[in-house]
Design a protein around this motif. Sequence first.
Motif, short mmCIF file in Angstrom:
data_model
loop_
_atom_site.label_atom_id
_atom_site.label_comp_id
_atom_site.label_asym_id
_atom_site.label_seq_id
_atom_site.Cartn_x
_atom_site.Cartn_y
_atom_site.Cartn_z
N ALA A 101 31.56 17.87 43.21
CA ALA A 101 31.33 18.79 42.11
C ALA A 101 30.87 20.16 42.61
O ALA A 101 31.27 21.20 42.07
CB ALA A 101 30.27 18.20 41.16
N SER A 102 30.04 20.15 43.68
CA SER A 102 29.58 21.41 44.25
C SER A 102 30.75 22.20 44.82
O SER A 102 30.83 23.42 44.65
CB SER A 102 28.53 21.14 45.32
N LEU A 103 31.67 21.51 45.51
CA LEU A 103 32.84 22.21 46.06
C LEU A 103 33.70 22.79 44.94
O LEU A 103 34.21 23.92 45.05
CB LEU A 103 33.66 21.25 46.92
N ALA A 104 33.83 22.01 43.84
CA ALA A 104 34.61 22.53 42.72
C ALA A 104 33.94 23.77 42.12
O ALA A 104 34.60 24.77 41.81
CB ALA A 104 34.76 21.44 41.66
N LYS A 105 32.62 23.72 41.98
CA LYS A 105 31.91 24.88 41.46
C LYS A 105 32.00 26.07 42.41
O LYS A 105 32.11 27.22 41.96
CB LYS A 105 30.44 24.51 41.20
N GLN A 106 31.95 25.78 43.72
CA GLN A 106 32.09 26.87 44.69
C GLN A 106 33.47 27.52 44.59
O GLN A 106 33.59 28.76 44.64
CB GLN A 106 31.85 26.34 46.10
N ALA A 107 34.51 26.68 44.43
CA ALA A 107 35.86 27.23 44.28
C ALA A 107 35.96 28.06 43.00
O ALA A 107 36.55 29.15 43.00
CB ALA A 107 36.89 26.09 44.26
N GLN A 108 35.37 27.55 41.92
CA GLN A 108 35.39 28.30 40.66
C GLN A 108 34.62 29.61 40.80
O GLN A 108 35.06 30.66 40.31
CB GLN A 108 34.77 27.45 39.55
N ALA A 109 33.46 29.55 41.48
CA ALA A 109 32.69 30.77 41.70
C ALA A 109 33.46 31.78 42.56
O ALA A 109 33.42 32.99 42.31
CB ALA A 109 31.35 30.43 42.35
N GLN A 110 34.17 31.27 43.60
CA GLN A 110 34.97 32.16 44.44
C GLN A 110 36.08 32.81 43.62
O GLN A 110 36.37 34.01 43.78
CB GLN A 110 35.55 31.36 45.62
N ARG A 111 36.71 32.01 42.73
CA ARG A 111 37.76 32.57 41.88
C ARG A 111 37.19 33.65 40.96
O ARG A 111 37.78 34.73 40.81
CB ARG A 111 38.37 31.44 41.05
N ASP A 112 36.04 33.36 40.34
CA ASP A 112 35.43 34.37 39.48
C ASP A 112 35.05 35.61 40.28
O ASP A 112 35.20 36.75 39.79
CB ASP A 112 34.17 33.79 38.82
N LEU A 113 34.58 35.41 41.52
CA LEU A 113 34.24 36.55 42.37
C LEU A 113 35.47 37.40 42.67
O LEU A 113 35.42 38.64 42.62
CB LEU A 113 33.58 36.06 43.65
N ASP A 114 36.59 36.75 42.98
CA ASP A 114 37.82 37.50 43.27
C ASP A 114 38.26 38.28 42.03
O ASP A 114 38.69 39.45 42.13
CB ASP A 114 38.93 36.54 43.70
N ILE A 115 38.16 37.65 40.84
CA ILE A 115 38.54 38.35 39.60
C ILE A 115 37.64 39.56 39.38
O ILE A 115 38.11 40.66 39.05
CB ILE A 115 38.48 37.38 38.42
N GLN A 116 36.33 39.37 39.60
CA GLN A 116 35.40 40.48 39.42
C GLN A 116 35.68 41.60 40.43
O GLN A 116 35.60 42.79 40.10
CB GLN A 116 33.97 39.99 39.55
N LYS A 117 36.00 41.20 41.67
CA LYS A 117 36.34 42.22 42.67
C LYS A 117 37.56 43.03 42.24
O LYS A 117 37.59 44.26 42.37
CB LYS A 117 36.59 41.56 44.02
#
Length: 487
Positions: A238-254
């Motif tokens: 679950a942590s890896l999934a959340k990390q991937a989701q956070a990375q995706r949100d970070l890329d979108i924000q960037k």
Amino acid sequence: MSTSVIVVVGLVILATLILFSSIGRLYRKAGPNEAIIVYGYRAARVITKGGAVIFPVVETYRALTLELMSFDVAPQQDLYTKQGVAVTVEAVAQIKVRSDHESILTAAEQFLSKTPDQKEALIRLVMEGHLRGIIGQLTVEQIVKEPEMVAERMRATCLDDLSKMGLEVVSFTIREVRDKNEYITNMGRPDVARIKRDAEIAAAEAERDTAIRRANALREAAIAKAASDQDRVIAETASLAKQAQAQRDLDIQKAQFTEQSRRQEAQADKAYELQTNVMQQQVVAEQQKILQVEKEAQIKVQEAEIARHENELISTVLKASEIEARRITNIATAEKSRATIQAEGLAAAARVQGEAQAAITRLQGQAEADVIFQKGEAEAKAMNVKAEAYQEWTQAAIVDKLITNMAEVVRAMAEPLSKVDKITIISTGEESGGGMGASRVTGEVTKIAAQVPALLESLTGMKMSDLMGQIKPMEPRSETSSEIKPN
């Protein structure tokens, strides 16, 4: 006072002293541990805790001790029990004279003329006789295990005989019981053996219970550790999934920040151009002001020239009327010229200011239109790129991507096992179908890998067999074209 009177008084005092001294010698006191037996012309009387006057010649007295007498009761011959076993019994008895006057007189009658040894010998004979009778009525077991019962019987049996002698038994204690045939020693062996057997059985049962509890504790610990490891794997997944989701949100924000930065840069460039045009308009306005000043200077020069001509006319002695008429004419001409120049300067300034304001408004509108156009064009390009990417990703490609990354999913789920420093395997030898020892670890890893297809089925909503049927060979796409060419 006369001499005769003094002599009489002295004699009286002397007689009184002699009388009191005589009475003091006749007075006898009884101590707390003795009784005084007074006998003579009267009946015998007992004096305790006090004193009495003993008249000589007609009365005399004897002291009787009331102290506790302690002696051993140990018959020299063997005593036979109810079972016919010969035993030797040693006991200690404490005897004293009873405190009532009748018992004291009885004891005085029995023992007043006897020595302490003779008194002790008489009492011992009575005590040993009664002890022999009591031992003959009891078994060895009763004598050894119930000494208080023996002492109670002894006191009850000796009560009448000792009361007749004015005595009482204060205490009777059996000190030792022994026999020559080791009956007493062997008597405890069955109990010792039984106790030892019970102790060994209890120790064995305790060891068994301890082993069972230890095994249960180890099993529960292993179960708890396995559950903890499973929870940890789930949490890490679950942590890896959340990390991937956070990375995706970070890329979108960037991406959003980059787009916003570019938009702001474009607005800043347009604002700079607008500011430049405004500055240029301000420069033009300043130039017009300079021209106006120059024209005002020219008017002043013309006025000075008119004044000069007027002076020349005056100096040449023109007629006053002519001079005045010319002066008025020149003044009117100068006023007209100055008014004309001022009107022209104001009109030019107004025209320049209107042209500058119109230019500024036009540039601002053009800049805003350019910004809106560039923003729309950038968004349209982004949407076109996303549309092209989505068109290239068919369902088969998505399925192929999922299956291709299946190994990464399995690796992520099994990665916590690589961080385990030590694994303790508990095997009772009763497992069926799961293997034993290290093979169970391999089996657990296989079970983890077997859960991945079910995970993919829950994500895609399709069975694994249907997903495998949709996979088709994918050709690499060329750099200039998005079409898929067969090999």
